[in-house]
Scaffold this active site. Structure first.
Site, PDB file in Angstrom:
ATOM      1  N   TYR A 115      -5.405   4.678 -12.789  1.00 28.23           N
ATOM      2  CA  TYR A 115      -6.642   4.160 -12.183  1.00 28.23           C
ATOM      3  C   TYR A 115      -7.852   4.721 -12.902  1.00 28.23           C
ATOM      4  O   TYR A 115      -7.835   5.858 -13.386  1.00 28.23           O
ATOM      5  CB  TYR A 115      -6.755   4.592 -10.719  1.00 28.23           C
ATOM      6  CG  TYR A 115      -5.894   3.804  -9.772  1.00 28.23           C
ATOM      7  CD1 TYR A 115      -6.292   2.551  -9.313  1.00 28.23           C
ATOM      8  CD2 TYR A 115      -4.685   4.315  -9.336  1.00 28.23           C
ATOM      9  CE1 TYR A 115      -5.507   1.829  -8.436  1.00 28.23           C
ATOM     10  CE2 TYR A 115      -3.884   3.593  -8.447  1.00 28.23           C
ATOM     11  CZ  TYR A 115      -4.304   2.360  -8.012  1.00 28.23           C
ATOM     12  OH  TYR A 115      -3.520   1.646  -7.138  1.00 28.23           O
ATOM     13  N   TYR A 154       3.415   4.138 -11.073  1.00 26.26           N
ATOM     14  CA  TYR A 154       2.967   5.506 -11.362  1.00 26.26           C
ATOM     15  C   TYR A 154       3.545   6.494 -10.347  1.00 26.26           C
ATOM     16  O   TYR A 154       3.844   6.139  -9.215  1.00 26.26           O
ATOM     17  CB  TYR A 154       1.441   5.597 -11.398  1.00 26.26           C
ATOM     18  CG  TYR A 154       0.743   5.126 -10.147  1.00 26.26           C
ATOM     19  CD1 TYR A 154       0.593   5.938  -9.037  1.00 26.26           C
ATOM     20  CD2 TYR A 154       0.218   3.840 -10.094  1.00 26.26           C
ATOM     21  CE1 TYR A 154      -0.048   5.495  -7.893  1.00 26.26           C
ATOM     22  CE2 TYR A 154      -0.419   3.378  -8.952  1.00 26.26           C
ATOM     23  CZ  TYR A 154      -0.550   4.210  -7.857  1.00 26.26           C
ATOM     24  OH  TYR A 154      -1.174   3.766  -6.727  1.00 26.26           O
ATOM     25  N   ARG A 164       4.975   4.892  -7.074  1.00 25.10           N
ATOM     26  CA  ARG A 164       4.525   3.622  -6.513  1.00 25.10           C
ATOM     27  C   ARG A 164       4.998   2.499  -7.411  1.00 25.10           C
ATOM     28  O   ARG A 164       4.852   2.573  -8.625  1.00 25.10           O
ATOM     29  CB  ARG A 164       2.982   3.542  -6.454  1.00 25.10           C
ATOM     30  CG  ARG A 164       2.239   4.520  -5.580  1.00 25.10           C
ATOM     31  CD  ARG A 164       2.646   4.507  -4.108  1.00 25.10           C
ATOM     32  NE  ARG A 164       3.049   3.240  -3.527  1.00 25.10           N
ATOM     33  CZ  ARG A 164       2.220   2.279  -3.123  1.00 25.10           C
ATOM     34  NH1 ARG A 164       0.921   2.409  -3.211  1.00 25.10           N
ATOM     35  NH2 ARG A 164       2.679   1.174  -2.570  1.00 25.10           N
ATOM     36  N   HIS A 167       1.685  -2.577  -8.126  1.00 26.00           N
ATOM     37  CA  HIS A 167       1.104  -3.225  -6.939  1.00 26.00           C
ATOM     38  C   HIS A 167      -0.375  -3.492  -7.150  1.00 26.00           C
ATOM     39  O   HIS A 167      -1.033  -2.843  -7.964  1.00 26.00           O
ATOM     40  CB  HIS A 167       1.296  -2.361  -5.688  1.00 26.00           C
ATOM     41  CG  HIS A 167       0.590  -1.040  -5.768  1.00 26.00           C
ATOM     42  ND1 HIS A 167       1.118   0.035  -6.434  1.00 26.00           N
ATOM     43  CD2 HIS A 167      -0.609  -0.615  -5.278  1.00 26.00           C
ATOM     44  CE1 HIS A 167       0.291   1.064  -6.353  1.00 26.00           C
ATOM     45  NE2 HIS A 167      -0.772   0.697  -5.657  1.00 26.00           N
ATOM     46  N   HIS A 169      -3.887  -3.844  -4.768  1.00 28.11           N
ATOM     47  CA  HIS A 169      -4.485  -3.677  -3.435  1.00 28.11           C
ATOM     48  C   HIS A 169      -5.379  -4.879  -3.136  1.00 28.11           C
ATOM     49  O   HIS A 169      -6.064  -5.381  -4.032  1.00 28.11           O
ATOM     50  CB  HIS A 169      -5.337  -2.418  -3.392  1.00 28.11           C
ATOM     51  CG  HIS A 169      -4.538  -1.164  -3.596  1.00 28.11           C
ATOM     52  ND1 HIS A 169      -4.050  -0.418  -2.555  1.00 28.11           N
ATOM     53  CD2 HIS A 169      -4.140  -0.536  -4.713  1.00 28.11           C
ATOM     54  CE1 HIS A 169      -3.390   0.620  -3.028  1.00 28.11           C
ATOM     55  NE2 HIS A 169      -3.434   0.580  -4.340  1.00 28.11           N
TER      56      HIS A 169
END
Ligand SMILES: O=C(O)c1ccc(O)c(O)c1
Length: 249
Positions: A115, A154, A164, A167, A169
């Site tokens: 991120y 990640y 995770r 994905h 959000h």
């Protein structure tokens, strides 16, 4: 969808959140839920007029590249690295009617699973051409679409070796700020989905499957991008799983 037939019948205009369908607030396997979960009984407050009526979002607030994560943070002439995909779908109400004019916001890690956030600590590289967020407003038929790169999986500090799955959000605003759904979309065929402690908080397998976007071969753009289809259903019998946490990635 066949598992859905055994669920409770519709009872009226207001659909309370179905606690058997949605994840409980306290799920110790997802460690941070322990501190976030309410420790006292919930109170019900009436919404104020401004909470339920305003603001109404319009197409004019959306910039030209807001739904293009491949270009919206890129330097001129450059683009984000990764597998190019289109994500599209419809926002529907509990009676399967399209919801027009809903603000759909999305955010995600880059192709390496990193991120762009000051608290991000994963060692995967930043992509200088990828910001990781965008938005769109649904059209008259409730449709939205955006272009992005497929996010990477990640690791995160929950258990000893928790990851995770890839994905994206999503946040969906209705016509007022009090009308908000926050959820996550996963990708068909990803074996990581079934290992994820956050996904594992959802009690009903059918609710999880509703969060998994199928590959939409028919909307693939040849020599360019694959497509994934993700429909979002607001409060009601088939509602998309609501995420308990309210902020962050
Ligand atoms: O709530 C969390 O701690 C958490 C951690 C990692 C994620 O990818 C996420 O969506 C939430």
């Amino acid at each position: 969808m066949s598992e859905l037939v055994n669920r409770k019948p519709e009872t009226g205009a207001f659909f309370a959140r179905d606690r058997a369908w949605h994840a409980p607030a306290l799920t110790p396997g997802y460690k941070t839920s322990v501190l976030r979960a309410p420790q006292r009984a919930l109170l019900s407050l009436d919404g104020t007029i401004s909470e339920t009526t305003g603001p109404v979002f319009g197409h004019s607030m959306i910039g030209e590249l807001d739904n293009d994560l491949i270009l919206n943070y890129a330097r001129p002439g450059e683009s984000a690295i990764g597998e190019r995909i289109i994500v599209h779908g419809r926002v529907l109400d509990e009676r399967a009617k399209p919801v027009a004019g809903a603000l759909v916001e999305f955010w995600q890690a880059n192709a390496g699973g990193r991120y762009r956030h000051k608290k991000e600590s994963y060692l995967a590289a930043i992509d200088p051409n990828f910001g990781g967020c965008g938005r769109a407003i649904t059209d008259e038929e409730g449709r939205y679409h955006f272009r992005t790169v497929r996010p990477g999986a990640y690791p995160w500090p929950n258990g000893v070796n928790d990851w995770r799955p890839a994905h994206i959000h999503f946040s969906i605003f209705g016509h007022g700020f009090a009308q908000r759904l926050i959820t996550q979309m996963y990708f068909e065929g990803d074996p990581m989905i079934w290992k994820c402690p956050i996904v594992g908080t959802i009690p009903d397998k059918a609710a999880i499957e509703q969060l998994i976007a199928p590959l939409d071969w028919g909307n693939t753009i040849p020599m360019d991008s694959r497509a994934y289809k993700f429909d979002i259903v607001l409060r009601g019998r088939r509602s998309t799983m609501f995420e308990n946490r309210l902020e962050g990635n």
